[in-house]
Motif scaffolding. Structure first.
Motif, mmCIF file in Angstrom:
data_model
loop_
_atom_site.group_PDB
_atom_site.id
_atom_site.type_symbol
_atom_site.label_atom_id
_atom_site.label_comp_id
_atom_site.label_asym_id
_atom_site.label_seq_id
_atom_site.Cartn_x
_atom_site.Cartn_y
_atom_site.Cartn_z
ATOM 1 N N THR A 1 29.696 20.832 80.464
ATOM 2 C CA THR A 1 30.150 19.672 79.700
ATOM 3 C C THR A 1 31.658 19.731 79.483
ATOM 4 O O THR A 1 32.375 18.729 79.665
ATOM 5 C CB THR A 1 29.417 19.616 78.354
ATOM 6 O OG1 THR A 1 28.002 19.569 78.567
ATOM 7 C CG2 THR A 1 29.842 18.377 77.574
ATOM 8 N N ARG A 2 32.147 20.903 79.100
ATOM 9 C CA ARG A 2 33.589 21.045 78.857
ATOM 10 C C ARG A 2 34.393 20.805 80.127
ATOM 11 O O ARG A 2 35.394 20.079 80.113
ATOM 12 C CB ARG A 2 33.871 22.453 78.306
ATOM 13 C CG ARG A 2 35.364 22.770 78.142
ATOM 14 C CD ARG A 2 35.567 24.168 77.586
ATOM 15 N NE ARG A 2 34.902 25.186 78.383
ATOM 16 C CZ ARG A 2 35.396 25.682 79.522
ATOM 17 N NH1 ARG A 2 36.562 25.225 79.991
ATOM 18 N NH2 ARG A 2 34.743 26.617 80.177
ATOM 19 N N LEU B 1 34.464 17.030 80.874
ATOM 20 C CA LEU B 1 35.287 16.200 79.983
ATOM 21 C C LEU B 1 36.770 16.530 80.101
ATOM 22 O O LEU B 1 37.616 15.762 79.642
ATOM 23 C CB LEU B 1 34.816 16.374 78.540
ATOM 24 C CG LEU B 1 33.352 15.963 78.281
ATOM 25 C CD1 LEU B 1 32.990 16.171 76.823
ATOM 26 C CD2 LEU B 1 33.126 14.513 78.695
ATOM 27 N N GLN C 1 24.155 11.731 75.051
ATOM 28 C CA GLN C 1 25.499 12.048 74.567
ATOM 29 C C GLN C 1 26.480 12.198 75.721
ATOM 30 O O GLN C 1 27.624 11.716 75.660
ATOM 31 C CB GLN C 1 25.461 13.323 73.735
ATOM 32 C CG GLN C 1 26.825 13.740 73.177
ATOM 33 C CD GLN C 1 26.769 15.039 72.405
ATOM 34 O OE1 GLN C 1 25.709 15.661 72.303
ATOM 35 N NE2 GLN C 1 27.908 15.456 71.867
ATOM 36 N N LEU C 2 26.026 12.857 76.786
ATOM 37 C CA LEU C 2 26.888 13.025 77.955
ATOM 38 C C LEU C 2 27.219 11.666 78.570
ATOM 39 O O LEU C 2 28.362 11.431 79.001
ATOM 40 C CB LEU C 2 26.178 13.916 78.980
ATOM 41 C CG LEU C 2 26.986 14.317 80.217
ATOM 42 C CD1 LEU C 2 28.221 15.118 79.815
ATOM 43 C CD2 LEU C 2 26.120 15.123 81.182
ATOM 44 N N ARG D 1 27.434 8.789 76.963
ATOM 45 C CA ARG D 1 28.405 8.109 76.092
ATOM 46 C C ARG D 1 29.811 8.671 76.312
ATOM 47 O O ARG D 1 30.798 7.918 76.393
ATOM 48 C CB ARG D 1 27.987 8.256 74.628
ATOM 49 C CG ARG D 1 26.760 7.439 74.233
ATOM 50 C CD ARG D 1 26.610 7.393 72.727
ATOM 51 N NE ARG D 1 26.393 8.729 72.154
ATOM 52 C CZ ARG D 1 25.196 9.268 71.970
ATOM 53 N NH1 ARG D 1 24.095 8.591 72.335
ATOM 54 N NH2 ARG D 1 25.069 10.463 71.443
ATOM 55 N N GLN D 2 29.908 9.987 76.415
ATOM 56 C CA GLN D 2 31.217 10.594 76.611
ATOM 57 C C GLN D 2 31.814 10.214 77.962
ATOM 58 O O GLN D 2 33.031 9.991 78.084
ATOM 59 C CB GLN D 2 31.095 12.125 76.498
ATOM 60 C CG GLN D 2 30.740 12.601 75.095
ATOM 61 C CD GLN D 2 30.423 14.084 75.053
ATOM 62 O OE1 GLN D 2 29.822 14.626 75.973
ATOM 63 N NE2 GLN D 2 30.827 14.752 73.971
ATOM 64 N N ALA D 3 30.951 10.109 78.983
ATOM 65 C CA ALA D 3 31.437 9.696 80.295
ATOM 66 C C ALA D 3 31.886 8.241 80.274
ATOM 67 O O ALA D 3 32.899 7.879 80.890
ATOM 68 C CB ALA D 3 30.349 9.901 81.346
ATOM 69 N N GLN E 1 33.144 6.618 77.781
ATOM 70 C CA GLN E 1 34.443 6.518 77.120
ATOM 71 C C GLN E 1 35.588 6.815 78.076
ATOM 72 O O GLN E 1 36.688 6.283 77.936
ATOM 73 C CB GLN E 1 34.481 7.476 75.927
ATOM 74 C CG GLN E 1 33.524 7.111 74.795
ATOM 75 C CD GLN E 1 33.484 8.162 73.707
ATOM 76 O OE1 GLN E 1 34.151 9.198 73.786
ATOM 77 N NE2 GLN E 1 32.670 7.916 72.675
ATOM 78 N N ARG E 2 35.315 7.665 79.047
ATOM 79 C CA ARG E 2 36.347 8.032 80.022
ATOM 80 C C ARG E 2 36.231 7.225 81.317
ATOM 81 O O ARG E 2 36.945 7.466 82.269
ATOM 82 C CB ARG E 2 36.248 9.532 80.336
ATOM 83 C CG ARG E 2 36.648 10.412 79.170
ATOM 84 C CD ARG E 2 36.161 11.829 79.347
ATOM 85 N NE ARG E 2 36.668 12.715 78.298
ATOM 86 C CZ ARG E 2 36.168 12.765 77.066
ATOM 87 N NH1 ARG E 2 35.142 11.988 76.739
ATOM 88 N NH2 ARG E 2 36.692 13.584 76.159
#
Length: 335
Positions: free
Chosen positions: A258-259, A262, A291-292, A294-296, A298-299
């Protein structure tokens, strides 16, 4: 041929040596001409041999080829499969012997077919169909069979050795088996140059034409870009196999991927390795994939992640080696 190679024992050893050098044609060494020269020597050693002797030399060739080319399986069985060293070595030897049966069968078949054509007493295969069509055709058919029989093992198919050579130009048109066919035809031409020296110039001309055609095709651009370039990143967690499937490291590995994902900046697509996550999909923490995603989002990046899946069908549990698509085009592909 050198007089010593006319002796059965020395010829058998020469076949073993030819097979042993063949893997050097593949990555990482990439001495691609050996993928032509090694089979060519085997074909020369088959010239005029009885079906039994041809099969024996084919078996020796296979022992050399796969003995050198698949020795890494011992590490997989012993170090990562926890198989006892003696048992792992024994299983490896049996597997190599099984694979060596393919060139042994090829040797027997070509000798029998030559004999059926009335050439069994010839000191060398006559020019024409025997060398230039029969041998390449049988070789590629057996490569194809080896690729699917008993789940298949297409390791060391000749076509893969030519990816950095002039013959690679044929790959977009013919695929890997077509590339193997061209390589074996080249080997048959070399063999004919040795066994039929009166026509060696003719065979050399065909060989040069064949390789020049591959080089010319390699200069052709078969695809054209469409739209803007896709910016991609490949994420590799570099997790040791002796730790990957231990549950105590699961969260650490998931967090590492994950880190690393991101941290990527200005990319459209991030790709993870096969079975990157050390758990089946249903064993992952609840909400992790959401969650992954959503984070993707955003980017503004898409993800392809490797994960194992399992499901129960008619009381039978089935496992899948899958890749999940996360983003605006979600989906799943099961290998």
């Amino acid at each position: 041929l050198h007089p010593s190679l006319r002796r059965p024992g020395w010829s058998d050893l020469a076949a073993l040596a030819a097979g042993a050098v063949l893997p050097l044609a593949f990555a990482p060494l990439g001495f691609f001409p050996l993928a032509v020269l090694a089979p060519a020597l085997l074909f020369v050693l088959w010239a005029g041999a009885t079906p039994g002797r041809a099969a024996w030399r084919g078996f020796f060739f296979g022992l050399g080829q796969f003995g050198v080319g698949v020795g890494w399986l011992y590490i997989a069985l012993h170090e990562f499969g926890d198989m006892h060293g003696f048992l792992a070595f024994t299983m490896l030897l049996l597997f190599i012997a099984f694979l060596a049966g393919y060139p042994a069968l090829l040797g027997w078949l070509q000798a029998r077919l030559r004999a059926a054509a009335g050439r069994q007493q010839a000191p060398a295969p006559a020019p024409g169909w025997t060398a230039l069509t029969l041998l390449p055709a049988l070789w590629v058919v057996l490569e194809w069979v080896r690729g699917w029989f008993l789940t298949g093992f297409p390791w060391l198919d000749l076509g893969y050795s030519q990816i950095d050579g002039p013959l690679a130009g044929y790959a977009p048109l013919l695929g890997v088996y077509g590339l193997s066919l061209v390589a074996v035809i080249s080997a048959a031409l070399v063999m004919q140059m040795v066994c039929d020296r009166g026509r060696a110039g003719r065979y050399l001309g065909v060989l040069l034409l064949l390789w020049s055609g591959g080089w010319a095709l390699g200069q052709v651009s078969w695809v054209e870009p469409e739209g803007k370039p896709l910016r991609t990143a490949l994420v590799q967690g570099n997790v040791a196999l002796d730790r990957k499937w231990s549950t105590q490291y699961r969260n650490e590995i998931v967090q590492r991927y994950t880190r690393l994902t991101l941290e990527q900046q200005d990319v459209d697509l991030v790709v993870w390795p096969e079975a990157a996550l050390p758990a089946t999909r249903d064993e992952l923490q609840e909400g992790f994939l959401q969650q992954l995603e959503r984070q993707a989002a955003q980017r503004r990046m898409e993800l392809l992640i490797g994960v194992l899946e399992r499901e129960v069908i008619d009381g039978r549990r089935t496992y899948y080696n899958s890749v999940l698509g996360i983003g605006t085009h979600p989906g799943v592909y099961r290998k």
